[in-house]
Design a protein around this motif. Structure first.
Motif, PDB file in Angstrom:
ATOM      1  N   GLN A 105       0.818  -1.213   0.000  1.00 50.93           N
ATOM      2  CA  GLN A 105       0.000   0.000   0.000  1.00 50.93           C
ATOM      3  C   GLN A 105       0.855   1.268   0.000  1.00 50.93           C
ATOM      4  O   GLN A 105       0.401   2.320  -0.441  1.00 50.93           O
ATOM      5  CB  GLN A 105      -0.955  -0.002   1.202  1.00 50.93           C
ATOM      6  CG  GLN A 105      -2.033  -1.066   1.084  1.00 50.93           C
ATOM      7  CD  GLN A 105      -3.080  -0.950   2.181  1.00 50.93           C
ATOM      8  OE1 GLN A 105      -2.899  -1.444   3.293  1.00 50.93           O
ATOM      9  NE2 GLN A 105      -4.176  -0.301   1.869  1.00 50.93           N
ATOM     10  N   HIS A 106       2.076   1.178   0.500  1.00 48.61           N
ATOM     11  CA  HIS A 106       2.991   2.315   0.461  1.00 48.61           C
ATOM     12  C   HIS A 106       3.653   2.388  -0.918  1.00 48.61           C
ATOM     13  O   HIS A 106       3.975   1.349  -1.497  1.00 48.61           O
ATOM     14  CB  HIS A 106       4.062   2.184   1.546  1.00 48.61           C
ATOM     15  CG  HIS A 106       3.518   2.237   2.932  1.00 48.61           C
ATOM     16  ND1 HIS A 106       4.190   1.706   4.021  1.00 48.61           N
ATOM     17  CD2 HIS A 106       2.365   2.759   3.418  1.00 48.61           C
ATOM     18  CE1 HIS A 106       3.473   1.906   5.115  1.00 48.61           C
ATOM     19  NE2 HIS A 106       2.362   2.528   4.772  1.00 48.61           N
ATOM     20  N   ASP A 107       3.879   3.586  -1.397  1.00 43.25           N
ATOM     21  CA  ASP A 107       4.465   3.767  -2.728  1.00 43.25           C
ATOM     22  C   ASP A 107       5.990   3.759  -2.627  1.00 43.25           C
ATOM     23  O   ASP A 107       6.616   4.766  -2.266  1.00 43.25           O
ATOM     24  CB  ASP A 107       3.982   5.078  -3.345  1.00 43.25           C
ATOM     25  CG  ASP A 107       4.415   5.240  -4.791  1.00 43.25           C
ATOM     26  OD1 ASP A 107       5.175   4.378  -5.283  1.00 43.25           O
ATOM     27  OD2 ASP A 107       4.016   6.229  -5.419  1.00 43.25           O
ATOM     28  N   GLU A 108       6.587   2.633  -2.964  1.00 48.30           N
ATOM     29  CA  GLU A 108       8.037   2.475  -2.856  1.00 48.30           C
ATOM     30  C   GLU A 108       8.803   3.421  -3.781  1.00 48.30           C
ATOM     31  O   GLU A 108       9.997   3.665  -3.574  1.00 48.30           O
ATOM     32  CB  GLU A 108       8.441   1.022  -3.134  1.00 48.30           C
ATOM     33  CG  GLU A 108       8.369   0.584  -4.582  1.00 48.30           C
ATOM     34  CD  GLU A 108       6.958   0.417  -5.117  1.00 48.30           C
ATOM     35  OE1 GLU A 108       6.791   0.451  -6.352  1.00 48.30           O
ATOM     36  OE2 GLU A 108       6.034   0.232  -4.284  1.00 48.30           O
ATOM     37  N   LYS A 109       8.128   3.995  -4.759  1.00 44.66           N
ATOM     38  CA  LYS A 109       8.831   4.861  -5.728  1.00 44.66           C
ATOM     39  C   LYS A 109       9.319   6.169  -5.115  1.00 44.66           C
ATOM     40  O   LYS A 109      10.132   6.871  -5.725  1.00 44.66           O
ATOM     41  CB  LYS A 109       7.923   5.141  -6.929  1.00 44.66           C
ATOM     42  CG  LYS A 109       7.725   3.922  -7.840  1.00 44.66           C
ATOM     43  CD  LYS A 109       7.064   4.284  -9.157  1.00 44.66           C
ATOM     44  CE  LYS A 109       5.620   4.688  -8.996  1.00 44.66           C
ATOM     45  NZ  LYS A 109       4.766   3.557  -8.540  1.00 44.66           N
ATOM     46  N   ILE A 110       8.833   6.516  -3.915  1.00 44.65           N
ATOM     47  CA  ILE A 110       9.342   7.745  -3.281  1.00 44.65           C
ATOM     48  C   ILE A 110      10.571   7.470  -2.411  1.00 44.65           C
ATOM     49  O   ILE A 110      11.175   8.408  -1.882  1.00 44.65           O
ATOM     50  CB  ILE A 110       8.264   8.472  -2.448  1.00 44.65           C
ATOM     51  CG1 ILE A 110       7.909   7.668  -1.182  1.00 44.65           C
ATOM     52  CG2 ILE A 110       7.023   8.762  -3.275  1.00 44.65           C
ATOM     53  CD1 ILE A 110       7.064   8.456  -0.190  1.00 44.65           C
ATOM     54  N   LEU A 111      10.973   6.207  -2.286  1.00 43.77           N
ATOM     55  CA  LEU A 111      12.157   5.889  -1.474  1.00 43.77           C
ATOM     56  C   LEU A 111      13.412   6.631  -1.945  1.00 43.77           C
ATOM     57  O   LEU A 111      14.162   7.160  -1.106  1.00 43.77           O
ATOM     58  CB  LEU A 111      12.403   4.378  -1.459  1.00 43.77           C
ATOM     59  CG  LEU A 111      11.491   3.548  -0.558  1.00 43.77           C
ATOM     60  CD1 LEU A 111      11.651   2.059  -0.850  1.00 43.77           C
ATOM     61  CD2 LEU A 111      11.766   3.831   0.915  1.00 43.77           C
ATOM     62  N   PRO A 112      13.683   6.713  -3.267  1.00 44.43           N
ATOM     63  CA  PRO A 112      14.867   7.477  -3.693  1.00 44.43           C
ATOM     64  C   PRO A 112      14.799   8.947  -3.294  1.00 44.43           C
ATOM     65  O   PRO A 112      15.840   9.547  -2.975  1.00 44.43           O
ATOM     66  CB  PRO A 112      14.857   7.308  -5.223  1.00 44.43           C
ATOM     67  CG  PRO A 112      14.145   6.013  -5.447  1.00 44.43           C
ATOM     68  CD  PRO A 112      13.067   5.983  -4.396  1.00 44.43           C
ATOM     69  N   LYS A 113      13.625   9.548  -3.312  1.00 49.25           N
ATOM     70  CA  LYS A 113      13.480  10.944  -2.888  1.00 49.25           C
ATOM     71  C   LYS A 113      13.780  11.090  -1.400  1.00 49.25           C
ATOM     72  O   LYS A 113      14.448  12.043  -0.975  1.00 49.25           O
ATOM     73  CB  LYS A 113      12.066  11.456  -3.178  1.00 49.25           C
ATOM     74  CG  LYS A 113      11.712  11.536  -4.647  1.00 49.25           C
ATOM     75  CD  LYS A 113      10.290  12.070  -4.816  1.00 49.25           C
ATOM     76  CE  LYS A 113       9.886  12.136  -6.275  1.00 49.25           C
ATOM     77  NZ  LYS A 113       8.489  12.618  -6.441  1.00 49.25           N
ATOM     78  N   MET A 114      13.289  10.148  -0.614  1.00 45.28           N
ATOM     79  CA  MET A 114      13.547  10.174   0.825  1.00 45.28           C
ATOM     80  C   MET A 114      15.042  10.020   1.091  1.00 45.28           C
ATOM     81  O   MET A 114      15.623  10.742   1.906  1.00 45.28           O
ATOM     82  CB  MET A 114      12.742   9.050   1.509  1.00 45.28           C
ATOM     83  CG  MET A 114      11.233   9.179   1.326  1.00 45.28           C
ATOM     84  SD  MET A 114      10.336   7.635   1.704  1.00 45.28           S
ATOM     85  CE  MET A 114      10.262   7.702   3.483  1.00 45.28           C
ATOM     86  N   TYR A 115      15.655   9.073   0.392  1.00 47.96           N
ATOM     87  CA  TYR A 115      17.084   8.805   0.553  1.00 47.96           C
ATOM     88  C   TYR A 115      17.912  10.024   0.161  1.00 47.96           C
ATOM     89  O   TYR A 115      18.835  10.429   0.884  1.00 47.96           O
ATOM     90  CB  TYR A 115      17.461   7.590  -0.301  1.00 47.96           C
ATOM     91  CG  TYR A 115      18.903   7.162  -0.195  1.00 47.96           C
ATOM     92  CD1 TYR A 115      19.342   6.368   0.859  1.00 47.96           C
ATOM     93  CD2 TYR A 115      19.827   7.535  -1.176  1.00 47.96           C
ATOM     94  CE1 TYR A 115      20.663   5.965   0.939  1.00 47.96           C
ATOM     95  CE2 TYR A 115      21.153   7.133  -1.102  1.00 47.96           C
ATOM     96  CZ  TYR A 115      21.561   6.341  -0.041  1.00 47.96           C
ATOM     97  OH  TYR A 115      22.877   5.944   0.038  1.00 47.96           O
ATOM     98  N   ALA A 116      17.580  10.632  -0.974  1.00 43.40           N
ATOM     99  CA  ALA A 116      18.320  11.795  -1.457  1.00 43.40           C
ATOM    100  C   ALA A 116      18.223  12.956  -0.469  1.00 43.40           C
ATOM    101  O   ALA A 116      19.197  13.687  -0.247  1.00 43.40           O
ATOM    102  CB  ALA A 116      17.798  12.224  -2.821  1.00 43.40           C
TER     103      ALA A 116
END
Length: 276
Positions: A105-116
């Motif tokens: 249910q969580h959108d994993e595609k925002i992980l790079p934004k969080m990491y950056a």
């Protein structure tokens, strides 16, 4: 079966912890999504499973045998999302750790934004903030959006911390921070983000990354009234300087609900007989 040649055995700089219970059908799909989303980063997925009867740990171990980017911790006689997350974090040697639900249910595609954002020093903690989107099927419903807004208001009122979605279970933080906070974090309950923010005592620089909440594809939802009570218990615990133990608040709330419901029923019966 040979290992994926793309899975270089280097120390990951990002560990994505996935607490699971009855998520056997979702673990492979989430791993494939992370492989695509985090391509180019040294990362790992850490499944922390509470001995699921559907064989979630067996599924995870099978993937781990052919791809070192997945690790699995099978917990026996230990239950609870918060405790699983803490155990997964502390098993990591990565610089940055994240937590994401295993239900897709969580959108994993925002992980790079969080990491950056964390690597660039924009924050110590990056939160995936759920937003409503009427154009997206399965997005955060108006009812859940209102509940989230109510939780944020209550959080600001008692905790003095401004977080748009304090009930989020999707966030990323520097491992050194959670390593230091670990002795003060409660292994009980579901809303560990609240515990992390309040245990840090306002010392965290927070960034929020919005995303649309997805519908569950497989398995069963863990959402229940206990989640709301757990949130209230954590906030009350920290607001009183730890004078009210989290378990006490949770059990007292459950007891109050268990007392009020029969009383309301009894009152209705009395009024009904009185009208006859």
């Amino acid at each position: 079966m040979t290992s994926d040649p793309a899975a270089a055995e280097v120390r990951p700089t990002l560990s994505v912890v996935v607490p699971t219970y009855r998520e056997a059908a979702n673990v492979p799909a989430l791993f494939e999504r992370l492989k695509t989303t985090l391509d180019g980063l040294p990362w790992e997925m850490v499944v922390v499973d509470d001995n699921s009867p559907d064989g979630t740990a067996d599924v995870a171990f099978a993937i781990a045998r052919r791809d070192p980017r997945l690790r699995c911790i099978r917990r026996v006689n230990r239950l609870g999302l918060a405790g699983a997350v803490i155990e997964g974090w502390l098993s990591s040697s990565a610089d940055i750790v994240a937590v994401i639900d295993g239900d897709l249910q969580h959108d994993e595609k925002i992980l790079p934004k969080m990491y950056a954002a964390l690597v660039a020093g924009q924050g110590d903690l990056a939160i995936g903030t759920r937003i409503a989107d009427e154009t997206a099927p399965g997005g955060l419903s108006p009812a859940r959006q209102k509940l989230s807004q109510l939780g944020a208001w209550f959080f600001r009122l008692l905790a003095g911390a401004s977080v748009s979605d304090p009930m989020s279970g999707f966030f990323m933080v520097r491992r050194e921070i959670v390593a230091g906070l670990a002795p003060r974090l409660s292994p009980d309950g579901f809303k560990i983000l609240v515990d992390v923010v309040l245990s840090a005592g306002g010392r965290l620089k927070i960034v929020e990354i919005p995303y649309v909440f997805r519908p569950r594809q497989a398995g069963e939802s863990k959402l229940s009234p206990l989640v709301g009570l757990d949130f209230l218990g954590l906030v009350a615990h920290h607001a009183t300087g730890g004078l009210l133990p989290i378990r006490f608040v949770l059990f007292a709330s459950i007891g109050a609900v268990g007392l009020v419901v029969p009383l309301l029923g009894l009152t209705g019966l009395v009024e009904s007989f009185g009208q006859q």
